[in-house]
Write an enzyme that holds these catalytic residues in place. Structure first.
Site, mmCIF file in Angstrom:
data_model
loop_
_atom_site.group_PDB
_atom_site.id
_atom_site.type_symbol
_atom_site.label_atom_id
_atom_site.label_comp_id
_atom_site.label_asym_id
_atom_site.label_seq_id
_atom_site.Cartn_x
_atom_site.Cartn_y
_atom_site.Cartn_z
ATOM 1 N N ASP A 79 0.833 -1.197 0.000
ATOM 2 C CA ASP A 79 0.000 0.000 0.000
ATOM 3 C C ASP A 79 0.877 1.261 0.000
ATOM 4 O OD1 ASP A 79 -2.469 1.237 0.020
ATOM 5 O OD2 ASP A 79 -2.637 1.234 2.207
ATOM 6 N N ASP A 101 1.786 5.154 -5.496
ATOM 7 C CA ASP A 101 1.097 6.388 -5.133
ATOM 8 C C ASP A 101 1.913 7.607 -5.564
ATOM 9 O OD1 ASP A 101 -0.280 8.466 -4.083
ATOM 10 O OD2 ASP A 101 -0.144 7.846 -1.993
ATOM 11 N N HIS A 203 -9.790 4.584 -0.508
ATOM 12 C CA HIS A 203 -8.894 4.662 0.654
ATOM 13 C C HIS A 203 -9.609 5.422 1.763
ATOM 14 C CE1 HIS A 203 -4.749 3.570 -0.974
ATOM 15 N NE2 HIS A 203 -5.607 3.247 -1.919
ATOM 16 N N ASN A 225 -9.963 0.238 1.719
ATOM 17 C CA ASN A 225 -8.837 0.150 2.650
ATOM 18 C C ASN A 225 -9.299 0.500 4.060
ATOM 19 O OD1 ASN A 225 -7.452 -0.194 0.286
ATOM 20 N ND2 ASN A 225 -5.824 1.256 0.788
HETATM 21 ZN ZN LIG Z 1 -4.414 5.128 1.461
#
Ligand SMILES: [Zn+2]
Length: 281
Positions: A79, A101, A203, A225
């Site tokens: 993640d 990300d 998320h 998440n």
């Molecule tokens: Zn996140």
């Protein structure tokens, strides 16, 4: 059964439910997450944030071993993968998915870095998640919750250019504890679902509200998440125990009880109960 995240999310998209992605960083919460999924016959995505365990290679060995032995389908996702090196380390550790990300970079930088990593990951059979728009932290919710939402047309271009397997979108959730009340943009989510061909990811599930999450799962979110709520439930369960005698020896079991109960609750909310492809012994 160890699988890719793409497999789980493609099934969730067809089935109209979301797979929980509990945040995990050690053997204890890893076992708790997999046991909760097995008890509910739910698929599960083990979400491990870069750096939360000091030894990602060792963590990867335990996680892949337990996932292979699980009765349900388990994917292991890195993640918020940071640097190129971090993402490669995740692949080397056996993760079946990485999140790259770059949501705080410009659109063009986000595209070019994700595209490069996706090419490498796909060549090794590893799924890729990226984020467009930016899901901020709860403390900045008043600002981030409104200003960094995902633009549907940009998202269509992004997915096409990067070839990602799923996309994390910003539709009004935040990481950690909300400062204020979460406001989910359901109309935006519906538009994103309609336009974007790959499964969508949410998320910041913790504290977002059961009804909101259930509605998101029905409107096209395929992965949620979860971190803060699970950790809090684990600690609350421990704090309720009498540790005056030998209770301290049960410390990890008490933590697991709380973590598992909360995760099972979310499995119900997200509609993934019974979808784990349970294997017989
Ligand atoms: Zn996140």
């Amino acid at each position: 059964m160890l699988v890719t995240m793409k497999e789980l999310l493609d099934e969730a998209k067809v089935g109209g439910y979301a797979v929980p992605a509990p945040n995990v960083d050690n053997e204890h919460n890893l076992r708790a997450a997999i046991e909760a999924a097995e008890e509910m016959n739910s698929p599960v995505i083990i979400g491990h944030i870069c750096g939360y365990n000091p030894d990602i290679q060792y963590f990867g060995r335990i996680a892949t071993d337990l996932a292979r032995r699980a009765k349900v389908k388990v994917a292991i996702n890195l993640d918020h993968g940071g640097s190129f090196e971090d993402c490669m380390a995740g692949i080397q550790a056996g993760f079946t998915s990485i999140m790259i990300d770059r949501s705080q970079s410009s659109f063009d930088e986000n595209v070019s870095e994700v595209k490069e990593l996706a090419k490498a990951a796909h060549a090794l059979g590893v799924s890729v998640e990226a984020e467009l728009g930016h899901v901020g932290v709860g403390q900045n919710y008043a600002v981030d919750g409104k200003q960094m939402l995902t633009d549907p047309d940009e998202a269509v271009r992004f997915v096409k250019e990067t070839n990602v397997d799923c996309l994390a979108v910003a539709v009004g959730t935040a990481h950690g504890v909300y400062q204020g009340t979460p406001k989910i943009r359901f109309e935006l989510l519906e538009e994103l679902t309609e336009k974007i061909p790959v499964p969508l990811v949410l998320h910041g599930g913790s504290g977002s509200g059961d009804e909101n999450l259930s509605r998101c799962a029905k409107l096209g979110i395929c992965k949620v998440n979860l971190s803060n709520d699970l950790r809090k439930a684990a600690i609350e369960s421990l704090l309720k125990q009498d540790i005056s005698g030998d209770g301290a020896y049960e410390m990890y079991n008490y933590l697991a009880d709380g973590y598992k109960a909360k995760l099972k609750h979310y499995i119900e909310i997200l509609g993934s109960k019974g979808m784990g492809g349970e294997l017989n012994d």
